[in-house]
Design a protein around this motif. Structure first.
Motif, mmCIF file in Angstrom:
data_model
loop_
_atom_site.group_PDB
_atom_site.id
_atom_site.type_symbol
_atom_site.label_atom_id
_atom_site.label_comp_id
_atom_site.label_asym_id
_atom_site.label_seq_id
_atom_site.Cartn_x
_atom_site.Cartn_y
_atom_site.Cartn_z
ATOM 1 N N GLU A 66 0.826 -1.213 0.000
ATOM 2 C CA GLU A 66 0.000 0.000 0.000
ATOM 3 C C GLU A 66 0.865 1.270 0.000
ATOM 4 O OE1 GLU A 66 -0.128 -1.484 4.398
ATOM 5 O OE2 GLU A 66 -0.039 -2.365 2.381
ATOM 6 N N HIS A 67 2.036 1.202 0.622
ATOM 7 C CA HIS A 67 2.964 2.342 0.590
ATOM 8 C C HIS A 67 3.472 2.551 -0.842
ATOM 9 C CE1 HIS A 67 4.024 1.109 4.986
ATOM 10 N NE2 HIS A 67 2.948 1.872 4.955
ATOM 11 N N GLU A 68 3.838 1.463 -1.487
ATOM 12 C CA GLU A 68 4.345 1.542 -2.856
ATOM 13 C C GLU A 68 3.291 2.128 -3.796
ATOM 14 O OE1 GLU A 68 6.209 -2.012 -4.319
ATOM 15 O OE2 GLU A 68 7.204 -2.411 -2.403
ATOM 16 N N GLN A 69 2.043 1.689 -3.636
ATOM 17 C CA GLN A 69 0.954 2.215 -4.464
ATOM 18 C C GLN A 69 0.782 3.719 -4.245
ATOM 19 O OE1 GLN A 69 -2.427 -0.216 -3.454
ATOM 20 N NE2 GLN A 69 -1.463 -2.081 -4.259
ATOM 21 N N PHE A 70 0.858 4.141 -2.996
ATOM 22 C CA PHE A 70 0.726 5.564 -2.691
ATOM 23 C C PHE A 70 1.866 6.364 -3.334
ATOM 24 C CE2 PHE A 70 1.867 9.140 0.134
ATOM 25 C CZ PHE A 70 0.715 9.904 0.006
ATOM 26 N N ILE A 71 3.092 5.909 -3.168
ATOM 27 C CA ILE A 71 4.252 6.602 -3.726
ATOM 28 C C ILE A 71 4.140 6.728 -5.241
ATOM 29 C CG2 ILE A 71 6.740 6.339 -4.168
ATOM 30 C CD1 ILE A 71 6.952 5.210 -1.288
ATOM 31 N N GLN A 72 3.727 5.671 -5.908
ATOM 32 C CA GLN A 72 3.652 5.678 -7.366
ATOM 33 C C GLN A 72 2.623 6.663 -7.915
ATOM 34 O OE1 GLN A 72 3.141 1.466 -7.883
ATOM 35 N NE2 GLN A 72 5.347 1.076 -7.925
ATOM 36 N N LYS A 73 1.674 7.079 -7.090
ATOM 37 C CA LYS A 73 0.666 8.051 -7.518
ATOM 38 C C LYS A 73 1.117 9.503 -7.368
ATOM 39 C CE LYS A 73 -3.289 5.159 -6.318
ATOM 40 N NZ LYS A 73 -4.417 4.997 -5.373
ATOM 41 N N GLN A 74 2.205 9.733 -6.616
ATOM 42 C CA GLN A 74 2.609 11.096 -6.303
ATOM 43 C C GLN A 74 3.373 11.743 -7.454
ATOM 44 O OE1 GLN A 74 0.988 12.118 -3.646
ATOM 45 N NE2 GLN A 74 0.391 9.960 -3.594
ATOM 46 N N ARG A 75 3.135 13.025 -7.664
ATOM 47 C CA ARG A 75 3.791 13.790 -8.735
ATOM 48 C C ARG A 75 4.989 14.589 -8.227
ATOM 49 N NH1 ARG A 75 1.621 12.474 -13.758
ATOM 50 N NH2 ARG A 75 -0.587 12.036 -13.490
ATOM 51 N N ILE A 76 5.142 14.656 -6.911
ATOM 52 C CA ILE A 76 6.243 15.392 -6.308
ATOM 53 C C ILE A 76 6.605 14.710 -4.993
ATOM 54 C CG2 ILE A 76 4.706 16.991 -5.089
ATOM 55 C CD1 ILE A 76 6.808 19.198 -5.536
ATOM 56 N N PHE A 77 7.888 14.751 -4.652
ATOM 57 C CA PHE A 77 8.322 14.310 -3.330
ATOM 58 C C PHE A 77 9.413 15.261 -2.863
ATOM 59 C CE2 PHE A 77 10.954 12.011 -6.336
ATOM 60 C CZ PHE A 77 12.202 11.921 -5.766
ATOM 61 N N PHE A 78 9.735 15.174 -1.587
ATOM 62 C CA PHE A 78 10.705 16.085 -0.987
ATOM 63 C C PHE A 78 11.834 15.270 -0.363
ATOM 64 C CE2 PHE A 78 6.617 18.064 -1.146
ATOM 65 C CZ PHE A 78 6.878 19.351 -1.584
#
Length: 194
Positions: A11-23
């Motif tokens: 579920e963490h991987e799925q969430f990360i893959q949806k993000q358009r930006i990270f810090f």
């Protein structure tokens, strides 16, 4: 409210893959040194396993993270839900800089689309994953990527980018030498070969 995990879950991987930006957060060891936080856009992050992620790092005006993790390894990546259910997800780990002339480059680069201005890969061995509520993070809608950085890199060309990196990416604001700063300049190479 927060939960701690030793590795990424599906579920963490799925969430990360949806993000358009990270810090990305890092800091030098010296107490008076500056903590650095960098936003990363484009499709540059790859999940390699439940305990390893890597991102393709593009040429920019600074190179703080590279020097910090070379000095002490500490790095944090943070992802935020700007739409849908609220969530903040942080990856705590040990980072490593991989330059094109290093053996690990050949293992990692096939995972990425090679974007204009690519200067290094930052590999992170994860030792903790933490989630928190994100209840106060506002809603934002994704309208598209800015192409400015890629256009700048294409216009500059590879030789000019190398010179730019030597000038702008060799030292941090605190005076730490980055891995790119340890590469001999083209002028030094020419002197040795000529």
């Amino acid at each position: 409210m927060g939960k701690l995990f030793s590795a990424l879950r599906p579920e963490h991987e799925q969430f990360i893959q949806k993000q358009r930006i990270f810090f990305v957060g890092s800091a030098p060891l010296q107490p008076e040194g500056h903590v650095n936080i960098s936003p990363k856009g484009y499709d540059v992050l790859r999940i390699l396993s439940s305990s390893e992620v890597a991102y393709l790092d593009l040429t920019g005006s600074g190179n703080e993270t590279s020097a910090h993790i070379t000095e002490n390894g500490r790095i944090t990546l943070m992802f935020l839900a700007f739409e849908g259910a609220p969530l903040i997800l942080r990856l705590y780990g040990s980072g490593r800089v991989v330059l094109p002339n290093m053996p690990d480059w050949e293992r990692l680069i096939p995972h990425f689309d090679l974007l204009p201005g690519a200067r290094q890969i930052i590999s992170v061995q994860i030792h903790a994953v933490k989630t928190s509520c994100g209840y106060s993070v506002p809603y934002y809608s994704y309208a598209g990527d800015r192409n400015t950085l890629q256009q700048w890199a294409q216009k500059k060309g590879e030789q000019a980018l190398k010179a730019y990196r030597q000038e702008k990416n060799s030292l941090t604001m605190d005076g730490l030498v980055t891995p790119l700063g340890q590469i001999p300049s083209q002028t030094a190479d020419a002197d040795e070969n000529g």
